[in-house]
Each structure stands twice: as C-alpha cells, then as structure tokens.
Enzyme design. Structure first.
Site, short mmCIF file in Angstrom:
data_model
loop_
_atom_site.label_atom_id
_atom_site.label_comp_id
_atom_site.label_asym_id
_atom_site.label_seq_id
_atom_site.Cartn_x
_atom_site.Cartn_y
_atom_site.Cartn_z
N ALA A 104 0.86 -1.18 0.00
CA ALA A 104 0.00 0.00 0.00
C ALA A 104 0.90 1.23 0.00
CB ALA A 104 -0.88 -0.02 1.23
N GLY A 124 0.57 -4.90 0.95
CA GLY A 124 -0.64 -4.92 0.12
C GLY A 124 -0.41 -5.63 -1.21
N GLU A 156 -0.94 -9.18 -0.47
CA GLU A 156 -2.38 -9.35 -0.19
C GLU A 156 -3.19 -9.31 -1.48
OE1 GLU A 156 -2.00 -6.08 2.64
OE2 GLU A 156 -2.95 -7.35 4.14
N GLU A 192 4.70 -5.03 7.13
CA GLU A 192 4.07 -3.86 7.73
C GLU A 192 4.60 -3.54 9.12
OE1 GLU A 192 2.46 -6.28 6.13
OE2 GLU A 192 0.91 -5.45 4.83
N1 CAA Z 1 4.58 3.14 -0.80
C1 CAA Z 1 4.95 4.30 -1.37
N2 CAA Z 1 6.06 4.41 -2.14
C2 CAA Z 1 6.84 3.31 -2.28
C3 CAA Z 1 6.47 2.07 -1.71
C4 CAA Z 1 5.28 2.02 -0.94
N3 CAA Z 1 4.85 0.86 -0.37
N4 CAA Z 1 7.44 1.17 -2.02
C5 CAA Z 1 8.32 1.81 -2.80
N5 CAA Z 1 7.96 3.11 -2.95
C6 CAA Z 1 8.66 4.14 -3.72
C7 CAA Z 1 9.91 4.62 -2.97
O1 CAA Z 1 9.57 5.57 -1.99
C8 CAA Z 1 10.73 5.19 -4.10
O2 CAA Z 1 10.22 6.44 -4.45
P1 CAA Z 1 11.23 7.72 -4.56
O3 CAA Z 1 12.13 7.36 -5.69
O4 CAA Z 1 10.29 8.86 -4.87
O5 CAA Z 1 11.93 7.82 -3.27
C9 CAA Z 1 10.41 4.25 -5.27
O6 CAA Z 1 9.17 3.59 -4.92
C10 CAA Z 1 11.47 3.18 -5.47
O7 CAA Z 1 11.65 2.50 -4.23
P2 CAA Z 1 13.08 2.31 -3.55
O8 CAA Z 1 13.99 3.43 -3.91
O9 CAA Z 1 12.85 2.09 -2.09
O10 CAA Z 1 13.56 0.97 -4.26
P3 CAA Z 1 14.55 -0.13 -3.69
O11 CAA Z 1 14.85 -1.04 -4.82
O12 CAA Z 1 15.71 0.50 -2.99
O13 CAA Z 1 13.72 -0.91 -2.57
C11 CAA Z 1 11.77 -2.04 -1.67
C12 CAA Z 1 12.60 -1.68 -2.93
C13 CAA Z 1 12.60 -3.00 -0.79
C14 CAA Z 1 10.51 -2.73 -2.14
C15 CAA Z 1 11.44 -0.76 -0.88
O14 CAA Z 1 10.88 0.20 -1.75
C16 CAA Z 1 10.46 -0.97 0.24
O15 CAA Z 1 10.83 -1.48 1.29
N6 CAA Z 1 9.17 -0.57 0.05
C17 CAA Z 1 8.14 -0.65 1.05
C18 CAA Z 1 7.69 -2.08 1.28
C19 CAA Z 1 6.64 -2.11 2.37
O16 CAA Z 1 6.90 -1.82 3.51
N7 CAA Z 1 5.41 -2.49 2.00
C20 CAA Z 1 4.28 -2.52 2.92
C21 CAA Z 1 3.53 -1.21 2.84
S1 CAA Z 1 2.27 -1.06 4.09
C22 CAA Z 1 1.01 -2.00 3.54
O17 CAA Z 1 1.06 -2.58 2.47
C23 CAA Z 1 -0.19 -2.10 4.46
C24 CAA Z 1 -1.17 -3.12 4.06
O18 CAA Z 1 -1.33 -4.15 4.65
C25 CAA Z 1 -2.05 -2.91 2.95
#
Ligand code: CAA
Length: 257
Positions: A65, A108, A111, A131
């Site tokens: 998400a 998400g 999911e 999360e």
């Molecule tokens: N939400 C918003 N933006 C996100 C995102 C997310 N879940 N995941 C990645 N992005 C964005 C980053 O912020 C980045 O944007 P900017 O260039 O503007 O900074 C862009 O996508 C590229 O991401 P990274 O630079 O972080 O890429 P990476 O290769 O270094 O890392 C990754 C990849 C390990 C997937 C890392 O992006 C990450 O950890 N993302 C979040 C994963 C996460 O925690 N997901 C759970 C979200 S909460 C949820 O989903 C609740 C639920 O139950 C529904």
C-alpha cells in the site's frame, strides 16, 4: 474507459490488467485501488471475458500500500473512509483471476496477489508482510489469507519479523501454485487464463465458488455446498456437451455466458 495507474488489454476471452505506477514500484494508492476494482468489475460483467490476469512489472508486482499516502492519516480518516474495503470486491469477482507475480509482492502487494484465485510467480518474486517494520499490521487480509495459505508458523514469522520469502520458499509453503522463469511469466499466466477461459463460464464460476467456500465454513458444510453445486451443473448445457464430447472422442465446445 481510460485509467491513470493501470493498463487494460483484452485478447480473445482473457483480459490482462497491468499495474502501472513504475515510479512507486506499483504502490497501491487509492487511485490504483479504485481503478483495479472498477476495471475488474467491468470485465467481470462482460460475457466475452472468461478469465482476468493481474500483473505488475518485472521489478515489482506491487511494493505494498502507498506508505506516503497513508502516513498523515488519522484513525478517523481510516475508520470513516473504511480504508482498503474496496479491495474486498476483487475477491468477490465471479470470473476467475490469475495473479502473475514478478519482483516485489510486499504488504498490500502480497495481499493483492492472495486475493486472486491462481497465483503464479516468477523466480524473481519476493513475498512478505513487512508492515510491522512501519509500525502497522496488514490491512487487506494478509494476516488471514497468508495464514490459511502457508500455516501459522510461517505466517507468524513473516508478520512479526517482516522477513520476506523468495519464490522457491513461497512455492514450498503453498502460497503459489507454480514458479516459472521471469521471461516466461506473462505468457504462462495468459496461457493458464486462456485454458480457464475456454471452460464453461458458469461451471468455472461454480468451481471457484466451491473452492473459496472451503475458507469460510466447516468440512461438512463445504462438502454439502459442493454437492449442491455439483447437482446444479446438470442444469447447465455444458455438462451435456462436456460428457458427450468425451464419449464421442472430440474436443468439447462450451457455450459461454
Ligand atoms: N509506498 C509508497 N512508495 C513506495 C512504496 C510504498 N509501499 N514502495 C516503494 N515506494 C517508492 C519509494 O519511496 C521510491 O520512491 P522515490 O524514488 O520517490 O523515493 C520508489 O518507490 C522506489 O523505491 P526504492 O527506492 O525504495 O527501491 P529499492 O529497490 O531500494 O527498494 C523495496 C525496494 C525493498 C521494495 C522498498 O521500496 C520498500 O521497502 N518498500 C516498502 C515495502 C513495504 O513496507 N510495503 C508494505 C507497505 S504497508 C502495507 O502494504 C499495508 C497493508 O497491509 C495494505
């Protein structure tokens, strides 16, 4: 209809819905949710579509998400808007769905894949419910569907530590039906979808309904539900066609909706 965050293509009786927010690794913001739900519900109503494939990019199915969109929200924002509830409608589609997952399927994203009926992964897929590392818990059914798919031991570890699983582990654990090389994923998913779409549409819907019922009820009630649907397929002309084609040693031609 045109969409800003997804692409929708149709080929024969299958539809391909591609998440298309590369700048955010397909993070699922409200616009993505509303567009995926609107597009798939429209496809679900279309009698010419027999199976829907949902995919992302090679790098990310969806990285979760949208964290930036959620960050400032209050409890009241989340509660009154019933945040994420629209995703339930994806699981309620009657048309079978296939998730084709490459790269990150986190939070998400995992999911969303689990909301689909068949889950195919490429060898680059990474699954997890991280999360907890953000100070939250899954909100689109991850704690429930992951536990049903892989059991309590792995689900607890993934939800409590944020550890991710690679495709091989996800297959061993029963989360995905098959792992294929990344270059073949889409073709394989479309081929599976084409096979499903070639079946009797009402009977495929009933098969989907019967399997999904197993998540909601006891074994005895589930078997009873299945038996009633099994009896009902004898009211569908495709039952005669399928069984007659077998007896006549030919390929069945199923009527559709
Ligand atoms: N939400 C918003 N933006 C996100 C995102 C997310 N879940 N995941 C990645 N992005 C964005 C980053 O912020 C980045 O944007 P900017 O260039 O503007 O900074 C862009 O996508 C590229 O991401 P990274 O630079 O972080 O890429 P990476 O290769 O270094 O890392 C990754 C990849 C390990 C997937 C890392 O992006 C990450 O950890 N993302 C979040 C994963 C996460 O925690 N997901 C759970 C979200 S909460 C949820 O989903 C609740 C639920 O139950 C529904």
């Amino acid at each position: 209809m045109t969409y800003g965050t997804i692409l929708v293509e149709r080929k024969d009786r299958t539809a391909l819905v591609t998440l298309n927010r590369p700048e955010a690794l397909n993070a699922l913001n409200l616009q993505v949710m509303n567009e995926v739900v609107a597009a798939t519900e429209e496809l679900d109503r279309d009698p010419d579509i027999g199976c829907i494939v949902l995919t992302g990019s090679e790098r990310a199915f969806a990285a979760g998400a949208d964290i930036k969109e959620m960050r400032p929200r209050s409890y009241m924002d989340m509660y009154l808007s019933d945040w994420f509830t629209a995703w339930d409608r994806l699981g309620a589609l009657r048309t079978p769905t296939v998730a084709a997952v490459s790269g990150y399927a986190l939070g998400g994203g995992c999911e969303l894949a689990m909301l689909c009926d068949i889950l195919l992964a490429s060898d680059t897929a990474v699954f997890g419910q991280p999360e907890i590392k953000l100070g939250v818990i899954p909100g689109i059914g991850g704690s429930q569907r992951l536990t049903r798919a892989v059991g309590k031991a792995k689900a607890m570890e993934l939800c409590l530590t944020g550890r991710t699983m690679d495709a091989a582990e996800a297959e061993r654990a029963g989360l995905v039906s098959r792992v294929v090389p990344a270059a073949d994923l889409l073709a394989e998913a479309l081929s599976v979808a084409g096979t499903v779409a070639g079946m009797s549409a009402p009977v495929a819907m009933m098969a989907k309904e019967a399997v999904n019922r197993s998540f909601e009820t006891t074994l005895a009630e589930g078997v009873r539900f299945e038996r009633r649907l099994f009896h009902a397929v004898f009211a569908v002309e495709d039952q005669k066609e399928g069984m007659t084609a077998f007896a006549e040693k030919r390929v069945p031609v199923f009527g559709h909706r």
